[in-house]
Design a protein around this motif. Structure first.
Motif, PDB file in Angstrom:
ATOM      1  N   VAL A 165       0.845  -1.204   0.000  1.00  0.00           N
ATOM      2  CA  VAL A 165       0.000   0.000   0.000  1.00  0.00           C
ATOM      3  C   VAL A 165       0.878   1.252   0.000  1.00  0.00           C
ATOM      4  CG1 VAL A 165      -1.675   1.320   1.355  1.00  0.00           C
ATOM      5  CG2 VAL A 165      -1.973  -1.143   1.056  1.00  0.00           C
ATOM      6  N   ALA A 166       1.942   1.255   0.786  1.00  0.00           N
ATOM      7  CA  ALA A 166       2.832   2.419   0.834  1.00  0.00           C
ATOM      8  C   ALA A 166       3.452   2.688  -0.540  1.00  0.00           C
ATOM      9  CB  ALA A 166       3.927   2.197   1.876  1.00  0.00           C
ATOM     10  N   LYS A 167       3.887   1.635  -1.221  1.00  0.00           N
ATOM     11  CA  LYS A 167       4.465   1.799  -2.562  1.00  0.00           C
ATOM     12  C   LYS A 167       3.447   2.404  -3.523  1.00  0.00           C
ATOM     13  CE  LYS A 167       7.876  -1.928  -2.627  1.00  0.00           C
ATOM     14  NZ  LYS A 167       8.233  -3.205  -3.275  1.00  0.00           N
ATOM     15  N   LYS A 168       2.216   1.931  -3.465  1.00  0.00           N
ATOM     16  CA  LYS A 168       1.180   2.442  -4.363  1.00  0.00           C
ATOM     17  C   LYS A 168       0.837   3.893  -4.035  1.00  0.00           C
ATOM     18  CE  LYS A 168      -0.295   0.488  -7.237  1.00  0.00           C
ATOM     19  NZ  LYS A 168       0.146   0.439  -8.637  1.00  0.00           N
ATOM     20  N   LEU A 169       0.778   4.247  -2.756  1.00  0.00           N
ATOM     21  CA  LEU A 169       0.517   5.638  -2.377  1.00  0.00           C
ATOM     22  C   LEU A 169       1.617   6.563  -2.894  1.00  0.00           C
ATOM     23  CD1 LEU A 169      -0.710   5.154   1.299  1.00  0.00           C
ATOM     24  CD2 LEU A 169      -2.107   5.817  -0.676  1.00  0.00           C
ATOM     25  N   LEU A 170       2.861   6.150  -2.736  1.00  0.00           N
ATOM     26  CA  LEU A 170       3.982   6.941  -3.240  1.00  0.00           C
ATOM     27  C   LEU A 170       3.883   7.067  -4.758  1.00  0.00           C
ATOM     28  CD1 LEU A 170       6.692   8.400  -2.945  1.00  0.00           C
ATOM     29  CD2 LEU A 170       7.800   6.153  -2.999  1.00  0.00           C
ATOM     30  N   TRP A 171       3.574   5.975  -5.431  1.00  0.00           N
ATOM     31  CA  TRP A 171       3.441   5.980  -6.893  1.00  0.00           C
ATOM     32  C   TRP A 171       2.366   6.968  -7.322  1.00  0.00           C
ATOM     33  CZ3 TRP A 171      -0.275   4.665 -10.552  1.00  0.00           C
ATOM     34  CH2 TRP A 171       0.193   4.435 -11.847  1.00  0.00           C
TER      35      TRP A 171
ATOM     36  N   ASP B 149       1.347   9.598  -5.729  1.00  0.00           N
ATOM     37  CA  ASP B 149       1.823  10.963  -5.484  1.00  0.00           C
ATOM     38  C   ASP B 149       2.813  11.416  -6.557  1.00  0.00           C
ATOM     39  OD1 ASP B 149       0.227  11.265  -3.290  1.00  0.00           O
ATOM     40  OD2 ASP B 149       1.830  10.975  -1.820  1.00  0.00           O
ATOM     41  N   MET B 150       3.593  10.504  -7.099  1.00  0.00           N
ATOM     42  CA  MET B 150       4.586  10.839  -8.118  1.00  0.00           C
ATOM     43  C   MET B 150       3.998  10.858  -9.525  1.00  0.00           C
ATOM     44  SD  MET B 150       7.242  11.414  -6.497  1.00  0.00           S
ATOM     45  CE  MET B 150       8.397  11.011  -5.245  1.00  0.00           C
ATOM     46  N   GLU B 151       2.839  10.285  -9.682  1.00  0.00           N
ATOM     47  CA  GLU B 151       2.218  10.105 -10.995  1.00  0.00           C
ATOM     48  C   GLU B 151       2.062  11.429 -11.755  1.00  0.00           C
ATOM     49  OE1 GLU B 151      -1.672   7.749 -12.630  1.00  0.00           O
ATOM     50  OE2 GLU B 151      -1.765   8.622 -10.635  1.00  0.00           O
ATOM     51  N   ALA B 152       1.725  12.488 -11.077  1.00  0.00           N
ATOM     52  CA  ALA B 152       1.469  13.772 -11.730  1.00  0.00           C
ATOM     53  C   ALA B 152       2.724  14.355 -12.381  1.00  0.00           C
ATOM     54  CB  ALA B 152       0.901  14.760 -10.714  1.00  0.00           C
TER      55      ALA B 152
ATOM     56  N   ASP C 263       6.016   1.278  -9.337  1.00  0.00           N
ATOM     57  CA  ASP C 263       6.009   1.701  -7.937  1.00  0.00           C
ATOM     58  C   ASP C 263       7.283   1.251  -7.228  1.00  0.00           C
ATOM     59  OD1 ASP C 263       5.149  -0.917  -8.105  1.00  0.00           O
ATOM     60  OD2 ASP C 263       3.470  -0.688  -6.755  1.00  0.00           O
ATOM     61  N   ASP C 264       7.865   0.124  -7.654  1.00  0.00           N
ATOM     62  CA  ASP C 264       9.131  -0.334  -7.069  1.00  0.00           C
ATOM     63  C   ASP C 264      10.259   0.652  -7.351  1.00  0.00           C
ATOM     64  OD1 ASP C 264       8.274  -2.705  -5.825  1.00  0.00           O
ATOM     65  OD2 ASP C 264       8.413  -3.811  -7.705  1.00  0.00           O
ATOM     66  N   CYS C 265      10.245   1.244  -8.536  1.00  0.00           N
ATOM     67  CA  CYS C 265      11.279   2.218  -8.905  1.00  0.00           C
ATOM     68  C   CYS C 265      11.235   3.417  -7.960  1.00  0.00           C
ATOM     69  CB  CYS C 265      11.081   2.661 -10.353  1.00  0.00           C
ATOM     70  SG  CYS C 265      12.237   3.944 -10.887  1.00  0.00           S
TER      71      CYS C 265
ATOM     72  N   PRO D 209      14.843   7.142   3.035  1.00  0.00           N
ATOM     73  CA  PRO D 209      14.289   6.310   4.114  1.00  0.00           C
ATOM     74  C   PRO D 209      13.199   7.006   4.926  1.00  0.00           C
ATOM     75  CG  PRO D 209      16.679   6.112   4.055  1.00  0.00           C
ATOM     76  CD  PRO D 209      16.304   7.180   3.065  1.00  0.00           C
ATOM     77  N   GLU D 210      13.351   8.317   5.163  1.00  0.00           N
ATOM     78  CA  GLU D 210      12.337   9.042   5.934  1.00  0.00           C
ATOM     79  C   GLU D 210      11.010   9.099   5.170  1.00  0.00           C
ATOM     80  OE1 GLU D 210      15.344  10.562   5.090  1.00  0.00           O
ATOM     81  OE2 GLU D 210      16.345  10.037   6.951  1.00  0.00           O
ATOM     82  N   MET D 211      11.098   9.250   3.858  1.00  0.00           N
ATOM     83  CA  MET D 211       9.885   9.298   3.042  1.00  0.00           C
ATOM     84  C   MET D 211       9.199   7.934   3.052  1.00  0.00           C
ATOM     85  SD  MET D 211       9.408  10.243  -0.986  1.00  0.00           S
ATOM     86  CE  MET D 211       9.086  11.979  -0.888  1.00  0.00           C
ATOM     87  N   ARG D 212       9.991   6.873   2.915  1.00  0.00           N
ATOM     88  CA  ARG D 212       9.410   5.522   2.957  1.00  0.00           C
ATOM     89  C   ARG D 212       8.750   5.279   4.314  1.00  0.00           C
ATOM     90  NH1 ARG D 212      14.234   3.715  -0.058  1.00  0.00           N
ATOM     91  NH2 ARG D 212      15.154   3.174   1.932  1.00  0.00           N
TER      92      ARG D 212
END
Length: 97
Positions: free
Chosen positions: A45-51, A53-56, A65-67, A74-77
């Protein structure tokens, strides 16, 4: 779920009926639905949320999302993991109430 229950049944005594296997599968399913989220679920879920947020920021080819997860600090993760854990706990609570 039923395939796994049927495979489990084949490894059990012959006196198990299909109904017994369904009951065992149902009990296992409910236990899984009410269990705390696993580390694997939280990270997914965290990977997908980050993805998301970066999508735009991407117009053409969107990295996986792995990339993004690998490149994140580390703090962002850690922040996304906390958010994902909270979301999953809220969802589990809603399912069990």
């Amino acid at each position: 779920m039923l395939d796994e229950a049927n495979a489990y049944e084949r490894g059990m005594d012959d006196d198990l009926t299909f109904q017994t296997v369904r009951e065992l599968a149902g009990t296992a399913y409910m236990a899984g639905r009410s269990a705390p989220p696993t580390a694997v679920e939280i990270e997914a879920v965290a990977k997908k949320l980050l993805w998301w947020d970066m999508e735009a920021d991407w117009e053409d080819v969107m990295p996986s999302d792995d990339c993004f997860w690998t490149l994140a600090e580390p703090e962002m993760r850690a922040s996304y993991l906390r958010g994902a854990r909270i979301m999953l706990e809220i969802a589990r609570k809603a399912v069990t109430e």
